[in-house]
Design a protein around this motif. Structure first.
Motif, PDB file in Angstrom:
ATOM      1  N   VAL A   8       0.874  -1.180   0.000  1.00 48.51           N
ATOM      2  CA  VAL A   8       0.000   0.000   0.000  1.00 48.51           C
ATOM      3  C   VAL A   8       0.905   1.222   0.000  1.00 48.51           C
ATOM      4  N   GLU A  10       1.109   5.658  -0.623  1.00 48.59           N
ATOM      5  CA  GLU A  10       0.349   6.903  -0.555  1.00 48.59           C
ATOM      6  C   GLU A  10       0.932   7.860  -1.581  1.00 48.59           C
ATOM      7  N   LYS A  16      -4.443   6.642  -0.893  1.00 43.36           N
ATOM      8  CA  LYS A  16      -3.700   5.400  -0.766  1.00 43.36           C
ATOM      9  C   LYS A  16      -4.104   4.439  -1.878  1.00 43.36           C
ATOM     10  N   ILE A  18      -3.227   0.311  -3.482  1.00 43.81           N
ATOM     11  CA  ILE A  18      -2.567  -0.981  -3.358  1.00 43.81           C
ATOM     12  C   ILE A  18      -1.998  -1.344  -4.730  1.00 43.81           C
ATOM     13  N   VAL A  36      -7.473   2.543  -2.263  1.00 41.99           N
ATOM     14  CA  VAL A  36      -8.062   1.952  -1.062  1.00 41.99           C
ATOM     15  C   VAL A  36      -8.484   3.081  -0.126  1.00 41.99           C
ATOM     16  N   GLU A  40      -7.737   1.095   4.803  1.00 41.66           N
ATOM     17  CA  GLU A  40      -7.241   0.003   3.953  1.00 41.66           C
ATOM     18  C   GLU A  40      -8.115  -1.244   4.050  1.00 41.66           C
TER      19      GLU A  40
END
Length: 83
Positions: A8, A10, A16, A18, A36, A40
């Motif tokens: 994950v 940013e 964010k 994945i 996400v 998460e």
């Protein structure tokens, strides 16, 4: 390779993502990402494709667009079994 699958990350703006799939093509790394939520716990379905570019010793993230983006999207969807 900078990012790993299932990692994950940013990006700017605090969103964010994945890393769903990593592809190496012509010695460039491309990443298929899904956004996400902050916790998460939920994955959104819009696929985003990025690559990394090194300039003056710094690594920058660049969105992939155009025909290459279409080709990579088709490959990613096929490998991830997404319609």
């Amino acid at each position: 390779m900078i990012f790993k699958e299932k990692e994950v990350i940013e990006l700017s703006g605090g969103k964010k993502y994945i890393v769903a799939k990593v592809i190496n093509r012509d010695d460039c790394w491309y990443y298929g990402l899904f956004e996400v939520n902050n916790a998460e716990t939920k994955v959104y379905t819009d696929l985003r494709i990025i690559t990394t570019v090194s300039e003056n010793g710094n690594i920058f993230i660049k969105n992939v667009k155009g025909k290459l983006a279409e080709e990579l999207e088709n490959q990613l969807k096929k490998e991830l079994n997404i319609d």
